[in-house]
Design a protein around this motif. Structure first.
Motif, PDB file in Angstrom:
ATOM      1  N   SER A 199       0.830  -1.275  -0.021  1.00  0.00           N
ATOM      2  CA  SER A 199       0.036   0.139  -0.039  1.00  0.00           C
ATOM      3  C   SER A 199       0.771   1.314  -0.011  1.00  0.00           C
ATOM      4  CB  SER A 199      -0.837  -0.053   1.261  1.00  0.00           C
ATOM      5  OG  SER A 199      -1.826  -1.116   1.194  1.00  0.00           O
ATOM      6  N   GLY A 200       0.609   2.116  -0.859  1.00  0.00           N
ATOM      7  CA  GLY A 200       1.295   3.623  -0.948  1.00  0.00           C
ATOM      8  C   GLY A 200       1.895   3.622  -2.331  1.00  0.00           C
ATOM      9  N   LEU A 201       2.509   2.118  -2.813  1.00  0.00           N
ATOM     10  CA  LEU A 201       3.258   2.383  -4.051  1.00  0.00           C
ATOM     11  C   LEU A 201       2.198   2.806  -5.224  1.00  0.00           C
ATOM     12  CD1 LEU A 201       5.757  -0.685  -3.415  1.00  0.00           C
ATOM     13  CD2 LEU A 201       5.950   1.740  -3.141  1.00  0.00           C
ATOM     14  N   VAL A 202       2.918   3.451  -6.303  1.00  0.00           N
ATOM     15  CA  VAL A 202       2.179   4.039  -7.446  1.00  0.00           C
ATOM     16  C   VAL A 202       0.892   2.927  -8.148  1.00  0.00           C
ATOM     17  CG1 VAL A 202       3.648   4.023  -9.028  1.00  0.00           C
ATOM     18  CG2 VAL A 202       1.822   5.726  -9.018  1.00  0.00           C
ATOM     19  N   ASN A 203       1.646   1.800  -8.167  1.00  0.00           N
ATOM     20  CA  ASN A 203       1.061   0.601  -8.550  1.00  0.00           C
ATOM     21  C   ASN A 203      -0.184   0.263  -7.927  1.00  0.00           C
ATOM     22  OD1 ASN A 203       2.748   0.952 -11.102  1.00  0.00           O
ATOM     23  ND2 ASN A 203       3.805  -0.999 -10.578  1.00  0.00           N
ATOM     24  N   ARG A 204      -0.024   0.181  -6.816  1.00  0.00           N
ATOM     25  CA  ARG A 204      -1.057  -0.472  -5.820  1.00  0.00           C
ATOM     26  C   ARG A 204      -1.905   0.916  -5.792  1.00  0.00           C
ATOM     27  NH1 ARG A 204      -1.678  -3.670  -1.352  1.00  0.00           N
ATOM     28  NH2 ARG A 204      -3.859  -3.808  -0.919  1.00  0.00           N
ATOM     29  N   VAL A 205      -1.927   1.900  -5.722  1.00  0.00           N
ATOM     30  CA  VAL A 205      -2.912   3.116  -5.797  1.00  0.00           C
ATOM     31  C   VAL A 205      -3.693   2.948  -7.064  1.00  0.00           C
ATOM     32  CG1 VAL A 205      -3.354   5.517  -6.278  1.00  0.00           C
ATOM     33  CG2 VAL A 205      -1.478   4.735  -4.671  1.00  0.00           C
ATOM     34  N   PHE A 210      -9.000   1.549  -9.259  1.00  0.00           N
ATOM     35  CA  PHE A 210      -9.894   0.754 -10.207  1.00  0.00           C
ATOM     36  C   PHE A 210     -10.766   0.012  -9.582  1.00  0.00           C
ATOM     37  CE2 PHE A 210     -10.758  -2.986 -12.556  1.00  0.00           C
ATOM     38  CZ  PHE A 210     -10.998  -2.583 -13.820  1.00  0.00           C
ATOM     39  N   ILE A 211     -10.529  -0.730  -8.532  1.00  0.00           N
ATOM     40  CA  ILE A 211     -11.331  -1.637  -7.662  1.00  0.00           C
ATOM     41  C   ILE A 211     -12.573  -0.750  -7.185  1.00  0.00           C
ATOM     42  CG2 ILE A 211     -11.648  -3.053  -5.800  1.00  0.00           C
ATOM     43  CD1 ILE A 211     -10.162  -4.418  -8.336  1.00  0.00           C
ATOM     44  N   GLU A 224       1.710  -9.006  -0.236  1.00  0.00           N
ATOM     45  CA  GLU A 224       2.329  -7.675  -0.623  1.00  0.00           C
ATOM     46  C   GLU A 224       3.706  -7.748  -0.772  1.00  0.00           C
ATOM     47  OE1 GLU A 224       0.956  -4.954   2.234  1.00  0.00           O
ATOM     48  OE2 GLU A 224      -1.026  -4.622   1.135  1.00  0.00           O
ATOM     49  N   LEU A 225       4.397  -7.100  -1.800  1.00  0.00           N
ATOM     50  CA  LEU A 225       5.805  -7.003  -1.892  1.00  0.00           C
ATOM     51  C   LEU A 225       6.127  -5.369  -2.133  1.00  0.00           C
ATOM     52  CD1 LEU A 225       7.086  -9.932  -4.122  1.00  0.00           C
ATOM     53  CD2 LEU A 225       7.094  -9.577  -1.470  1.00  0.00           C
TER      54      LEU A 225
END
Length: 297
Positions: A199-205, A210-211, A224-225
């Protein structure tokens, strides 16, 4: 609760070597000092921070919460020691680039190497961290450039220079039997196990947005990685993986996985360089931007 800098170094050494003896060798201290330092931290934290698994010492979930900070502080201290060592040596200036997107490493490496060829006395330091802290450091002046996702960057505070577009994809094991309908059925897929960025990394954002925007429910079983250094053989057969398409060039994932034909795969986000507005760019930064323009031409 306070940890000493030496204790944070022990945290990092244990994580990166997986061995008490290897950590003691890296830090040039005794095995007993490593053991004592770890025990003191666990007493302060109130729980185990490392445990043995398959002959290695591995961090517990509690330890992972402080590892990013430990690594960042250790990197910054090494940078400070290097800077102090250079005082009075006549070295040219130093430029620090903070980056958050692992898939940009090949391009960033080329930018640095090409700049160094033309300006060998310029010291360029690349440090990795989560995007939001890096942008804060950029505004505070503790780094000179940010390299990463541009989504949501405040253009009133920062100047941006786009580098490329990122295409997001979802991977499934070739052995994971899905019907053609299930491969495009988001509610079904979100009930499967997933591998996502922290959480917090741009790809996760991007994934979370989207969800949320489609009224979907986040997956419950999530691993999570904090980066894209995935090893395909390490994950369950049915664990879906969210990543960027360009990372596939750096991995062997397509030997084991296939790209699902999802609408989400068409979502794109720009990545690039960012610097604080209103500041006079030093020559070292101009040298780097000159290299960027040559590479992207």
């Amino acid at each position: 609760m306070q940890f000493s800098f030496r204790q944070l170094q022990i945290m990092r050494a244990l994580y990166e070597t997986g061995s008490m003896r290897a950590a003691s060798a890296r830090l040039n201290v005794s095995f007993a000092a490593i053991s004592k330092g770890l025990k003191e931290m666990e007493q302060k934290y109130g729980c185990a921070l490392y445990h043995k698994h398959d002959g290695r010492v591995v961090p517990t979930p509690q330890a992972r919460r402080i590892l990013l900070t430990a690594i960042r502080m250790d990197d910054e201290m090494q940078m400070l020691e290097h800077d102090l060592a250079q005082i009075g040596t006549g070295m040219n200036e130093r430029v620090t680039i903070g980056y958050s997107t692992v898939s940009l490493q090949p391009l960033l490496r080329r930018i640095i190497l090409d700049t160094k060829k033309k300006h060998p006395l310029l010291t360029i330091n690349a440090v990795r961290d989560i995007r939001i802290p890096l942008l804060r450091r950029l505004q505070a002046g503790s780094i000179d450039l940010f390299c990463g996702g541009l989504t949501g960057v405040d253009t009133k505070k920062f100047t941006i220079h786009p580098l490329n577009d990122t295409r997001y994809i979802v991977l499934a094991r070739k052995t994971f039997n899905l019907t053609a309908k299930q491969e495009q059925d988001w509610p079904f897929l979100l009930r499967c196990p997933w591998l996502l960025h922290t959480s917090g990394l741009v790809n996760r954002v991007h994934f979370n947005n989207f969800i949320s925007s489609h009224g979907l429910t986040m997956p419950v079983d999530v691993l999570e990685l904090d980066d894209n250094t995935y090893r395909p053989e390490n994950y369950d057969q049915n664990r879906l993986i969210f990543m960027t398409e360009d990372v596939l060039e750096e991995t062997s994932f397509l030997d084991h996985y296939r790209i699902l034909p999802l609408a989400f795969a068409k979502m794109q986000g720009s990545s690039g360089l960012v610097w604080a507005k209103g500041e006079h760019r030093r020559p070292g930064i101009e040298y780097i931007m000159e290299t960027v323009r040559e590479i992207m031409a």
